[in-house]
Design a protein around this motif. Structure first.
Motif, PDB file in Angstrom:
ATOM      1  N   VAL A  30     -66.864  18.412 -64.979  1.00  0.00           N
ATOM      2  CA  VAL A  30     -66.670  18.805 -66.379  1.00  0.00           C
ATOM      3  C   VAL A  30     -67.367  20.137 -66.640  1.00  0.00           C
ATOM      4  O   VAL A  30     -66.846  20.996 -67.361  1.00  0.00           O
ATOM      5  CB  VAL A  30     -67.196  17.703 -67.318  1.00  0.00           C
ATOM      6  CG1 VAL A  30     -66.966  18.078 -68.751  1.00  0.00           C
ATOM      7  CG2 VAL A  30     -66.524  16.396 -67.009  1.00  0.00           C
ATOM      8  N   ALA A  73     -53.805  23.554 -72.325  1.00  0.00           N
ATOM      9  CA  ALA A  73     -53.069  22.791 -71.305  1.00  0.00           C
ATOM     10  C   ALA A  73     -53.923  22.602 -70.062  1.00  0.00           C
ATOM     11  O   ALA A  73     -53.999  21.496 -69.500  1.00  0.00           O
ATOM     12  CB  ALA A  73     -51.773  23.514 -70.962  1.00  0.00           C
ATOM     13  N   ALA A  75     -57.166  22.588 -69.868  1.00  0.00           N
ATOM     14  CA  ALA A  75     -58.264  21.650 -70.115  1.00  0.00           C
ATOM     15  C   ALA A  75     -57.757  20.222 -70.029  1.00  0.00           C
ATOM     16  O   ALA A  75     -58.418  19.358 -69.433  1.00  0.00           O
ATOM     17  CB  ALA A  75     -58.875  21.926 -71.484  1.00  0.00           C
ATOM     18  N   ALA A  76     -56.568  19.951 -70.590  1.00  0.00           N
ATOM     19  CA  ALA A  76     -56.053  18.578 -70.569  1.00  0.00           C
ATOM     20  C   ALA A  76     -55.814  18.124 -69.130  1.00  0.00           C
ATOM     21  O   ALA A  76     -56.271  17.047 -68.712  1.00  0.00           O
ATOM     22  CB  ALA A  76     -54.771  18.500 -71.387  1.00  0.00           C
ATOM     23  N   VAL A  77     -55.110  18.955 -68.331  1.00  0.00           N
ATOM     24  CA  VAL A  77     -54.823  18.561 -66.953  1.00  0.00           C
ATOM     25  C   VAL A  77     -56.108  18.493 -66.131  1.00  0.00           C
ATOM     26  O   VAL A  77     -56.317  17.554 -65.350  1.00  0.00           O
ATOM     27  CB  VAL A  77     -53.818  19.547 -66.328  1.00  0.00           C
ATOM     28  CG1 VAL A  77     -53.642  19.240 -64.860  1.00  0.00           C
ATOM     29  CG2 VAL A  77     -52.495  19.424 -67.025  1.00  0.00           C
ATOM     30  N   LEU A  79     -59.190  17.863 -67.102  1.00  0.00           N
ATOM     31  CA  LEU A  79     -60.002  16.681 -67.401  1.00  0.00           C
ATOM     32  C   LEU A  79     -59.331  15.422 -66.902  1.00  0.00           C
ATOM     33  O   LEU A  79     -60.007  14.479 -66.471  1.00  0.00           O
ATOM     34  CB  LEU A  79     -60.278  16.617 -68.891  1.00  0.00           C
ATOM     35  CG  LEU A  79     -61.189  17.750 -69.340  1.00  0.00           C
ATOM     36  CD1 LEU A  79     -61.287  17.816 -70.836  1.00  0.00           C
ATOM     37  CD2 LEU A  79     -62.566  17.593 -68.743  1.00  0.00           C
ATOM     38  N   ALA A  80     -57.986  15.389 -66.888  1.00  0.00           N
ATOM     39  CA  ALA A  80     -57.297  14.240 -66.288  1.00  0.00           C
ATOM     40  C   ALA A  80     -57.620  14.161 -64.798  1.00  0.00           C
ATOM     41  O   ALA A  80     -57.853  13.072 -64.255  1.00  0.00           O
ATOM     42  CB  ALA A  80     -55.799  14.354 -66.508  1.00  0.00           C
ATOM     43  N   ILE A  81     -57.661  15.328 -64.129  1.00  0.00           N
ATOM     44  CA  ILE A  81     -58.007  15.336 -62.700  1.00  0.00           C
ATOM     45  C   ILE A  81     -59.436  14.860 -62.501  1.00  0.00           C
ATOM     46  O   ILE A  81     -59.724  14.090 -61.570  1.00  0.00           O
ATOM     47  CB  ILE A  81     -57.794  16.754 -62.130  1.00  0.00           C
ATOM     48  CG1 ILE A  81     -56.311  17.080 -62.074  1.00  0.00           C
ATOM     49  CG2 ILE A  81     -58.390  16.858 -60.733  1.00  0.00           C
ATOM     50  CD1 ILE A  81     -56.017  18.493 -61.672  1.00  0.00           C
ATOM     51  N   VAL A  82     -60.349  15.286 -63.400  1.00  0.00           N
ATOM     52  CA  VAL A  82     -61.732  14.836 -63.279  1.00  0.00           C
ATOM     53  C   VAL A  82     -61.813  13.316 -63.423  1.00  0.00           C
ATOM     54  O   VAL A  82     -62.520  12.637 -62.675  1.00  0.00           O
ATOM     55  CB  VAL A  82     -62.611  15.534 -64.334  1.00  0.00           C
ATOM     56  CG1 VAL A  82     -63.962  14.876 -64.425  1.00  0.00           C
ATOM     57  CG2 VAL A  82     -62.780  16.991 -63.980  1.00  0.00           C
ATOM     58  N   LEU A  83     -61.043  12.760 -64.379  1.00  0.00           N
ATOM     59  CA  LEU A  83     -61.042  11.304 -64.540  1.00  0.00           C
ATOM     60  C   LEU A  83     -60.504  10.619 -63.289  1.00  0.00           C
ATOM     61  O   LEU A  83     -61.034   9.593 -62.844  1.00  0.00           O
ATOM     62  CB  LEU A  83     -60.199  10.909 -65.759  1.00  0.00           C
ATOM     63  CG  LEU A  83     -60.828  11.135 -67.123  1.00  0.00           C
ATOM     64  CD1 LEU A  83     -59.921  10.610 -68.206  1.00  0.00           C
ATOM     65  CD2 LEU A  83     -62.172  10.464 -67.204  1.00  0.00           C
ATOM     66  N   PHE A  86     -63.085  10.642 -60.692  1.00  0.00           N
ATOM     67  CA  PHE A  86     -64.112   9.650 -60.993  1.00  0.00           C
ATOM     68  C   PHE A  86     -63.661   8.252 -60.597  1.00  0.00           C
ATOM     69  O   PHE A  86     -64.438   7.458 -60.057  1.00  0.00           O
ATOM     70  CB  PHE A  86     -64.447   9.697 -62.491  1.00  0.00           C
ATOM     71  CG  PHE A  86     -65.533   8.760 -62.892  1.00  0.00           C
ATOM     72  CD1 PHE A  86     -66.827   8.967 -62.463  1.00  0.00           C
ATOM     73  CD2 PHE A  86     -65.267   7.673 -63.693  1.00  0.00           C
ATOM     74  CE1 PHE A  86     -67.835   8.113 -62.833  1.00  0.00           C
ATOM     75  CE2 PHE A  86     -66.269   6.806 -64.060  1.00  0.00           C
ATOM     76  CZ  PHE A  86     -67.555   7.028 -63.627  1.00  0.00           C
ATOM     77  N   GLN A  87     -62.365   7.938 -60.855  1.00  0.00           N
ATOM     78  CA  GLN A  87     -61.878   6.608 -60.477  1.00  0.00           C
ATOM     79  C   GLN A  87     -61.833   6.438 -58.964  1.00  0.00           C
ATOM     80  O   GLN A  87     -62.074   5.347 -58.455  1.00  0.00           O
ATOM     81  CB  GLN A  87     -60.478   6.394 -61.055  1.00  0.00           C
ATOM     82  CG  GLN A  87     -60.487   6.088 -62.535  1.00  0.00           C
ATOM     83  CD  GLN A  87     -59.109   6.153 -63.119  1.00  0.00           C
ATOM     84  OE1 GLN A  87     -58.119   6.261 -62.394  1.00  0.00           O
ATOM     85  NE2 GLN A  87     -59.026   6.107 -64.430  1.00  0.00           N
ATOM     86  N   ILE A  92     -68.354  12.379 -60.389  1.00  0.00           N
ATOM     87  CA  ILE A  92     -67.631  13.618 -60.682  1.00  0.00           C
ATOM     88  C   ILE A  92     -68.306  14.801 -60.034  1.00  0.00           C
ATOM     89  O   ILE A  92     -68.044  15.939 -60.377  1.00  0.00           O
ATOM     90  CB  ILE A  92     -67.465  13.859 -62.201  1.00  0.00           C
ATOM     91  CG1 ILE A  92     -68.793  13.751 -62.910  1.00  0.00           C
ATOM     92  CG2 ILE A  92     -66.462  12.934 -62.794  1.00  0.00           C
ATOM     93  CD1 ILE A  92     -68.714  14.212 -64.341  1.00  0.00           C
TER      94      ILE A  92
END
Lengths: 102, 209
Positions: A30, A73, A75-77, A79-83, A86-87, A92
């Motif tokens: 992040v 756009a 930031a959205a993608v 942060l989705a990649i960061v999530l 994390f999974q 992270i």
């Protein structure tokens, strides 16, 4: 000394350098994205400053608006990649995501 | 007890209102006609607001780069984005400033905070933002910043004689629906693809048995 184009360019340069340092030194995914946002903001500041002091009109501002859209756009993608990282890796830390190396 | 608290809030509100009125009368109103009246020493109101906002953006960016706690970094990003957005107003880019406020401060920052909360347990937020090394970062900063500042200050830019402060929203709308119509529509496609892509990437993988 009156505030002019150079002052705004210096502010943009400093924001860019701080963003560069953030991207280069953070281990937190992040945090890296925050650095990218700072860099894009510095570029935007330069676009608007050149538009106001050198070109006139609004084309530089239109370009800055496109940059804002693409930054949202990104930031959205990102942060989705960061999530997703994390999974998968339960962390992270960007050094944990090295599965492709092996 | 409650009376005292109400009284304290009333005093605080009175101070806030007095501050706003003072700033409006001493800085905003003198700035309105030309922006060239001197309000503090040799500085005009324009210069004064520039230096204040630039310091705000600088401090925010400094916090993003060097803070130990990732939540403090997010707050630093908030300050830096607010400062940069206010600088757009000084550059006669009112629409861009409002877009910055809505998209960055209202959207991106909330996303970042969500990601921080979802990915880090609050107890180890403190250790989750360690850097590769402050010294390496400082070396990088002092290698790049002087060069960029030197270029910005020393280049003989061809400036417009009288850059004017004027509202730009109407002109931007005309450009978006005229010269930049195709990029504008492509941007909406990009946002749609981003929406779908972010959901696909971030959802949990569920396999049918």
């Amino acid at each position: 000394m009156h505030v002019s184009l150079a002052h705004f360019l210096v502010v943009g340069a400093l924001l860019f350098c701080f963003g560069l340092v953030t991207v280069a030194t953070r281990r937190n995914g992040v945090g890296v994205l925050m650095g990218v946002e700072l860099i894009l903001n510095a570029a935007n500041l330069n676009l608007v400053a050149f538009n106001h002091y050198v070109v006139g009109g609004v084309s530089g501002q239109v370009f800055a608006l496109f940059v804002i859209v693409l930054a949202a756009a990104e930031a959205a993608v990102g942060l989705a990649i960061v999530l997703a990282i994390f999974q998968t890796f339960k962390s992270i830390d960007v050094r944990a995501a090295d599965a492709l190396r092996e | 007890m409650i009376l005292r608290r109400v009284l304290a809030w009333a005093v605080a509100a009175a101070f806030l209102i007095a501050f706003v009125v003072l700033v409006t009368n001493r800085i905003v109103v003198p700035m309105a006609p030309t922006g060239q009246e001197q309000v503090a020493g040799a500085l005009t109101a324009f210069d004064l607001s520039f230096y204040l906002l630039a310091a705000m953006a600088f401090i925010g960016a400094f916090g993003v780069a060097l803070s130990k706690n990732v939540l403090h970094s997010a707050i630093g990003l908030l300050v830096a984005l607010l400062g940069a957005g206010a600088l757009y107003v000084l550059l006669s880019a009112d629409f861009v400033a409002v877009a910055q406020l809505l998209v960055y401060v209202g959207g991106v920052l909330v996303l970042v905070l969500f990601a921080v909360m979802l990915t880090a347990r609050i107890s180890d937020v403190n250790v989750s933002n360690v850097s590769f090394g402050v010294w390496g970062g400082l070396a990088l900063f002092f290698a790049t910043a002087p060069v960029l500042c030197f270029v910005a200050v020393k280049t003989p830019w061809q400036l417009l004689p009288h850059p004017d402060l004027a509202p730009t929203t109407e002109a931007i709308g005309n450009e978006f629906l005229g010269r930049f119509l195709l990029p504008f529509e492509v941007a909406s496609l990009v946002l749609l693809a981003t929406l779908v892509g972010a959901v696909v990437i971030a959802r949990k993988e569920t396999r049918p048995e």
